[in-house]
Design a protein around this motif. Structure first.
Motif, PDB file in Angstrom:
ATOM      1  N   ASP A   1      30.739  40.612  33.073  1.00 44.05           N
ATOM      2  CA  ASP A   1      30.779  39.348  33.716  1.00 44.05           C
ATOM      3  C   ASP A   1      31.692  39.334  35.127  1.00 44.05           C
ATOM      4  O   ASP A   1      31.378  38.760  36.305  1.00 44.05           O
ATOM      5  CB  ASP A   1      31.120  38.056  33.100  1.00 44.05           C
ATOM      6  N   ASN A   2      32.675  39.822  35.152  1.00 42.73           N
ATOM      7  CA  ASN A   2      33.891  39.884  36.213  1.00 42.73           C
ATOM      8  C   ASN A   2      33.289  41.053  37.242  1.00 42.73           C
ATOM      9  O   ASN A   2      33.669  40.613  38.359  1.00 42.73           O
ATOM     10  CB  ASN A   2      35.078  40.438  35.510  1.00 42.73           C
ATOM     11  N   GLU A   3      32.512  41.857  36.867  1.00 42.41           N
ATOM     12  CA  GLU A   3      32.063  42.618  38.322  1.00 42.41           C
ATOM     13  C   GLU A   3      31.087  41.915  38.773  1.00 42.41           C
ATOM     14  O   GLU A   3      30.882  41.917  40.100  1.00 42.41           O
ATOM     15  CB  GLU A   3      31.246  44.070  37.444  1.00 42.41           C
ATOM     16  N   LYS A   4      30.225  41.022  38.164  1.00 43.32           N
ATOM     17  CA  LYS A   4      29.480  40.198  38.740  1.00 43.32           C
ATOM     18  C   LYS A   4      30.149  39.104  39.698  1.00 43.32           C
ATOM     19  O   LYS A   4      29.763  38.773  40.725  1.00 43.32           O
ATOM     20  CB  LYS A   4      28.570  39.427  37.819  1.00 43.32           C
ATOM     21  N   ALA A   5      31.243  38.717  39.184  1.00 42.92           N
ATOM     22  CA  ALA A   5      32.180  37.694  40.074  1.00 42.92           C
ATOM     23  C   ALA A   5      32.708  38.281  41.126  1.00 42.92           C
ATOM     24  O   ALA A   5      32.777  37.513  42.198  1.00 42.92           O
ATOM     25  CB  ALA A   5      33.236  37.163  39.118  1.00 42.92           C
ATOM     26  N   ILE A   6      32.979  39.480  40.915  1.00 42.48           N
ATOM     27  CA  ILE A   6      33.575  40.194  42.191  1.00 42.48           C
ATOM     28  C   ILE A   6      32.574  40.365  43.295  1.00 42.48           C
ATOM     29  O   ILE A   6      32.784  40.029  44.483  1.00 42.48           O
ATOM     30  CB  ILE A   6      33.883  41.682  41.775  1.00 42.48           C
ATOM     31  N   ALA A   7      31.375  40.783  42.766  1.00 46.60           N
ATOM     32  CA  ALA A   7      30.195  40.799  43.774  1.00 46.60           C
ATOM     33  C   ALA A   7      29.800  39.435  44.492  1.00 46.60           C
ATOM     34  O   ALA A   7      29.450  39.590  45.987  1.00 46.60           O
ATOM     35  CB  ALA A   7      28.981  41.362  43.112  1.00 46.60           C
TER      36      ALA A   7
ATOM     37  N   VAL B   1      39.414  36.963  47.494  1.00 44.48           N
ATOM     38  CA  VAL B   1      40.497  36.337  46.597  1.00 44.48           C
ATOM     39  C   VAL B   1      39.310  36.014  45.202  1.00 44.48           C
ATOM     40  O   VAL B   1      38.647  34.891  45.426  1.00 44.48           O
ATOM     41  CB  VAL B   1      41.357  35.275  46.813  1.00 44.48           C
ATOM     42  N   LEU B   2      39.613  36.424  44.255  1.00 38.91           N
ATOM     43  CA  LEU B   2      38.976  36.212  42.872  1.00 38.91           C
ATOM     44  C   LEU B   2      39.806  35.820  41.867  1.00 38.91           C
ATOM     45  O   LEU B   2      40.775  36.598  41.385  1.00 38.91           O
ATOM     46  CB  LEU B   2      38.075  37.171  42.362  1.00 38.91           C
TER      47      LEU B   2
ATOM     48  N   VAL C   1      45.702  44.033  30.666  1.00 39.74           N
ATOM     49  CA  VAL C   1      46.110  45.324  31.607  1.00 39.74           C
ATOM     50  C   VAL C   1      44.974  46.252  31.686  1.00 39.74           C
ATOM     51  O   VAL C   1      44.472  46.785  32.559  1.00 39.74           O
ATOM     52  CB  VAL C   1      47.523  45.983  31.137  1.00 39.74           C
ATOM     53  N   ASP C   2      44.506  46.479  30.427  1.00 34.63           N
ATOM     54  CA  ASP C   2      43.170  47.305  30.411  1.00 34.63           C
ATOM     55  C   ASP C   2      42.017  46.849  31.343  1.00 34.63           C
ATOM     56  O   ASP C   2      41.461  47.837  31.680  1.00 34.63           O
ATOM     57  CB  ASP C   2      42.990  47.590  28.679  1.00 34.63           C
ATOM     58  N   ALA C   3      41.622  45.751  31.207  1.00 35.34           N
ATOM     59  CA  ALA C   3      40.711  45.234  31.797  1.00 35.34           C
ATOM     60  C   ALA C   3      40.833  45.345  33.451  1.00 35.34           C
ATOM     61  O   ALA C   3      39.981  45.710  34.284  1.00 35.34           O
ATOM     62  CB  ALA C   3      40.171  43.716  31.465  1.00 35.34           C
ATOM     63  N   LEU C   4      41.904  45.145  33.763  1.00 37.91           N
ATOM     64  CA  LEU C   4      42.461  45.260  35.196  1.00 37.91           C
ATOM     65  C   LEU C   4      42.191  46.639  35.696  1.00 37.91           C
ATOM     66  O   LEU C   4      41.811  46.883  36.761  1.00 37.91           O
ATOM     67  CB  LEU C   4      43.544  44.476  35.750  1.00 37.91           C
ATOM     68  N   GLY C   5      42.554  47.669  34.871  1.00 36.69           N
ATOM     69  CA  GLY C   5      42.525  48.994  35.024  1.00 36.69           C
ATOM     70  C   GLY C   5      41.099  49.453  35.397  1.00 36.69           C
ATOM     71  O   GLY C   5      40.857  50.184  36.348  1.00 36.69           O
ATOM     72  N   SER C   6      40.237  48.678  34.488  1.00 38.01           N
ATOM     73  CA  SER C   6      38.856  49.135  35.019  1.00 38.01           C
ATOM     74  C   SER C   6      38.273  48.217  36.248  1.00 38.01           C
ATOM     75  O   SER C   6      37.249  48.769  36.934  1.00 38.01           O
ATOM     76  CB  SER C   6      37.895  48.520  33.923  1.00 38.01           C
ATOM     77  N   LEU C   7      38.637  46.989  36.526  1.00 38.08           N
ATOM     78  CA  LEU C   7      38.003  46.255  37.471  1.00 38.08           C
ATOM     79  C   LEU C   7      38.736  46.473  38.887  1.00 38.08           C
ATOM     80  O   LEU C   7      38.011  46.161  39.967  1.00 38.08           O
ATOM     81  CB  LEU C   7      38.144  44.721  37.076  1.00 38.08           C
ATOM     82  N   ALA C   8      39.936  46.623  39.118  1.00 37.85           N
ATOM     83  CA  ALA C   8      40.718  46.847  40.296  1.00 37.85           C
ATOM     84  C   ALA C   8      39.970  48.092  41.270  1.00 37.85           C
ATOM     85  O   ALA C   8      39.715  47.610  42.428  1.00 37.85           O
ATOM     86  CB  ALA C   8      42.173  47.402  39.948  1.00 37.85           C
ATOM     87  N   PRO C   9      39.545  49.191  40.793  1.00 34.20           N
ATOM     88  CA  PRO C   9      38.627  49.875  41.601  1.00 34.20           C
ATOM     89  C   PRO C   9      37.385  49.279  41.991  1.00 34.20           C
ATOM     90  O   PRO C   9      36.798  49.544  43.177  1.00 34.20           O
ATOM     91  CB  PRO C   9      38.452  51.097  40.747  1.00 34.20           C
ATOM     92  N   VAL C  10      36.577  48.531  41.223  1.00 35.03           N
ATOM     93  CA  VAL C  10      35.398  47.803  41.590  1.00 35.03           C
ATOM     94  C   VAL C  10      35.819  47.023  42.505  1.00 35.03           C
ATOM     95  O   VAL C  10      35.011  46.604  43.652  1.00 35.03           O
ATOM     96  CB  VAL C  10      34.684  47.168  40.476  1.00 35.03           C
TER      97      VAL C  10
END
Length: 271
Positions: free
Chosen positions: A80-86, A95-96, A118-127
């Motif tokens: 869902d956060n990857e979708k929000a980034i898009a 800014v999200l 922190v773990d989630a941000l590690g996955s999402l920051a590159p996206v």
């Protein structure tokens, strides 16, 4: 005045189309959008409405809620956060805003919950970097720690953000959530260029039943709004100033009147 932005939560009953029209009529050039309103209007249509009105989308609210202990729920949150980034990229904002999430039901391991953020941000920051979007960690007042956000102070948010490149992960300074903190001015200075968003609302007592709706119109409470604005400016922030107020009385009022009052109070108490 060119920094003033309406966060859509302040006029919650308005659709994206109504909020865009209201901002244009009031001479407000920025708008912070909420995902549920964007979904109701349609993503492409929302982007076109803002673009055609000449407005800037100052943020998209919100992503986050990373703290589930169940792996399947965490995977769902990441998707869902990857979708929000898009969505943020499509709307033209970099800014999200992230609300990290509270403790899973029946659990009390707050350190574990924070580590999952922190773990989630590690996955999402590159996206986010691929889309030109910055993840903005918003600390919430400690009274929200159990059910909504285990990141309770600006220092905590900066600690987490500092594990990632500044252009990928920043922080939100929301006056409603940080005004009480005796270390907030030091934390703002420390945050520096990681400040991705500055949001204003006031704090009144007694809080209404249901503290989520306890925000007040700027100037109605006890928060040193101008002092906080001057502090983020001194720290190097030059971005939008969003007015984000969850308040039933405002939601029940005509949106145009709310914006008129908001502009007047912004001039008086924030500038």
């Amino acid at each position: 005045m060119n920094r003033l932005s309406l966060n859509q939560a302040t006029t919650r009953s308005w659709s994206v189309a109504e909020a865009v029209d209201g901002c244009a009529r009031a001479g407000i050039t920025g708008i912070g959008l909420w995902r549920e309103h964007v979904a109701a209007q349609g993503l492409a249509e929302s982007a076109k409405l803002v673009r055609d009105a000449g407005l800037t989308v100052t943020s998209l609210c919100r992503g986050g809620f990373f703290t589930a202990s169940d792996p399947a729920e965490r995977a769902k949150a990441l998707a869902d956060n990857e979708k929000a980034i898009a969505e943020a990229a499509t709307l033209g904002t970099d800014v999200l805003v992230l609300v990290s999430g509270g403790l899973p039901a029946g659990q009390s391991d707050v350190d574990g919950a924070r580590q999952r953020v922190v773990d989630a941000l590690g996955s999402l920051a590159p996206v986010a970097a691929e889309h030109g979007v910055r993840l903005a960690i918003e600390p919430l007042h400690p009274m929200y720690c159990s059910d909504r956000c285990v990141v309770s102070t600006l220092d905590q948010a900066v600690d987490i953000a500092s594990e990632f490149p500044a252009e990928q992960v920043g922080v939100v300074v929301d006056t409603y959530h940080v005004w009480w903190d005796p270390g907030v001015y030091r934390a703002i200075e420390r945050a520096g260029r990681r400040i991705a968003s500055f949001q204003v609302a006031d704090w009144v007592t007694p809080l209404p039943e249901g503290v989520l709706l306890g925000r007040a119109m700027i100037g109605d409470g006890c928060v040193e709004l101008r002092r906080l604005r001057e502090a983020v400016d001194h720290a190097g922030y030059r971005g939008p100033i969003e007015v984000e107020i969850f308040n039933q009385e405002l939601w029940d009022s005509p949106g145009g009147e709310v914006l008129e009052l908001m502009v007047a109070r912004y001039r008086e108490h924030v500038l």
